[in-house]
Design an enzyme around this catalytic site. Sequence first.
Site, mmCIF file in Angstrom:
data_model
loop_
_atom_site.group_PDB
_atom_site.id
_atom_site.type_symbol
_atom_site.label_atom_id
_atom_site.label_comp_id
_atom_site.label_asym_id
_atom_site.label_seq_id
_atom_site.Cartn_x
_atom_site.Cartn_y
_atom_site.Cartn_z
ATOM 1 N N SER A 173 0.818 -0.926 0.008
ATOM 2 C CA SER A 173 -0.144 -0.018 0.021
ATOM 3 C C SER A 173 0.987 1.314 0.040
ATOM 4 O O SER A 173 0.237 2.154 -0.008
ATOM 5 C CB SER A 173 -0.879 0.100 1.078
ATOM 6 O OG SER A 173 -2.005 -1.203 1.017
ATOM 7 N N LYS A 183 -0.292 3.691 -2.659
ATOM 8 C CA LYS A 183 -1.416 4.593 -2.524
ATOM 9 C C LYS A 183 -0.846 6.103 -2.620
ATOM 10 O O LYS A 183 -1.636 7.055 -2.761
ATOM 11 C CB LYS A 183 -2.347 4.446 -1.466
ATOM 12 C CG LYS A 183 -3.124 2.884 -1.449
ATOM 13 C CD LYS A 183 -3.878 2.805 -0.072
ATOM 14 C CE LYS A 183 -4.772 1.736 -0.217
ATOM 15 N NZ LYS A 183 -4.257 0.516 -0.023
ATOM 16 N N SER A 210 -5.413 3.061 4.739
ATOM 17 C CA SER A 210 -5.088 2.394 3.677
ATOM 18 C C SER A 210 -6.374 1.830 3.220
ATOM 19 O O SER A 210 -6.536 0.316 2.901
ATOM 20 C CB SER A 210 -4.042 1.190 3.982
ATOM 21 O OG SER A 210 -3.270 0.893 3.147
ATOM 22 N N LYS A 251 2.936 6.680 5.101
ATOM 23 C CA LYS A 251 1.944 5.627 4.359
ATOM 24 C C LYS A 251 2.864 4.221 4.890
ATOM 25 O O LYS A 251 3.974 4.070 4.623
ATOM 26 C CB LYS A 251 2.224 5.683 2.631
ATOM 27 C CG LYS A 251 1.212 4.846 2.174
ATOM 28 C CD LYS A 251 -0.419 5.188 2.417
ATOM 29 C CE LYS A 251 -1.186 3.962 2.156
ATOM 30 N NZ LYS A 251 -1.281 3.053 3.375
#
Length: 297
Positions: A62, A65, A119, A226
């Site tokens: 992720s 993203k 997420s 993140k």
Amino acid sequence: MGRVLLLVLALWGAGSAIAATDKTNLDPSKIQTASVSTFVTDLKSGETLFQKNADIVMPIASITKLMTAMVVLDADLSLKEKITFDKTDKERIYNGYSRIRMESQLSRGEAIHIALMSSENLASAALADNYPGGYSAFVEAMNAKAKSLGMTDTRFVDSSGLSPKNVSTAADISKMVKAAYDYPEIRKYSTTPVHTAYFKKPRYKLGYTNTNALARGKKWNVELSKTGYLDIAGYCLAMVTSIDGNKLLMVMLDAYGKLTPVGDAGRIKRWIQTGNSGKISDSAQHYQRTKLAELTQ
């Protein structure tokens, strides 16, 4: 006399801290990280402070993203416009679980928010499906953006990071994080500790929590964050944080334990401040050797 002594000791301690954080004196042999790949750089100067296996290509989960958010924001689409979550979006995340109800709506800005901080995979899929030209055009834009940033060892195939074919290196991701830091929305959305999203058609609300424990707490000044996780990618973390007045960009890829990237952030901070990170466990070393053998065979 006592006050004078205390002042002298305080000044001496401050001087010692300054010396400890002098980046020219940092010894790479005095830092250990449990993640398979690590990259640390000074965001302002661009100086690389530490790197380990930073050019090995691996799945990034992720962390993807961050690119998803940049591509959406680059398109200058209305963040207030409502987007609808449908079965196609569900298929884009390989029919994975999401608390979001089918056919409900949320603003594009809120979708970016929950995709970054918590997420939310379905939000990432819907953002791509609601891009001009559709999902394929979105993935093309992701790869074009990566190329423009000089991410030569990076490839995206979806907007969520659920595919193990989304690959990059810690060095490439540092370029992506540096670019993402220039977006105020990404800095804000990715570091929100907790957030409630209000959906429509039907009306309901969902609470979200930041997946980075350091962003939820008060001991760290996290300015961008993140996380990522897949079985094949391990636990990952990319973030920007301030340590003793220096903005540091950290990338940790493929750690065995859920809190291991957070532990690595602490080890990096300790190394910056004292010159020595401390050691990692034997099990972490074994995990690294095993994964490196798999990645480089």
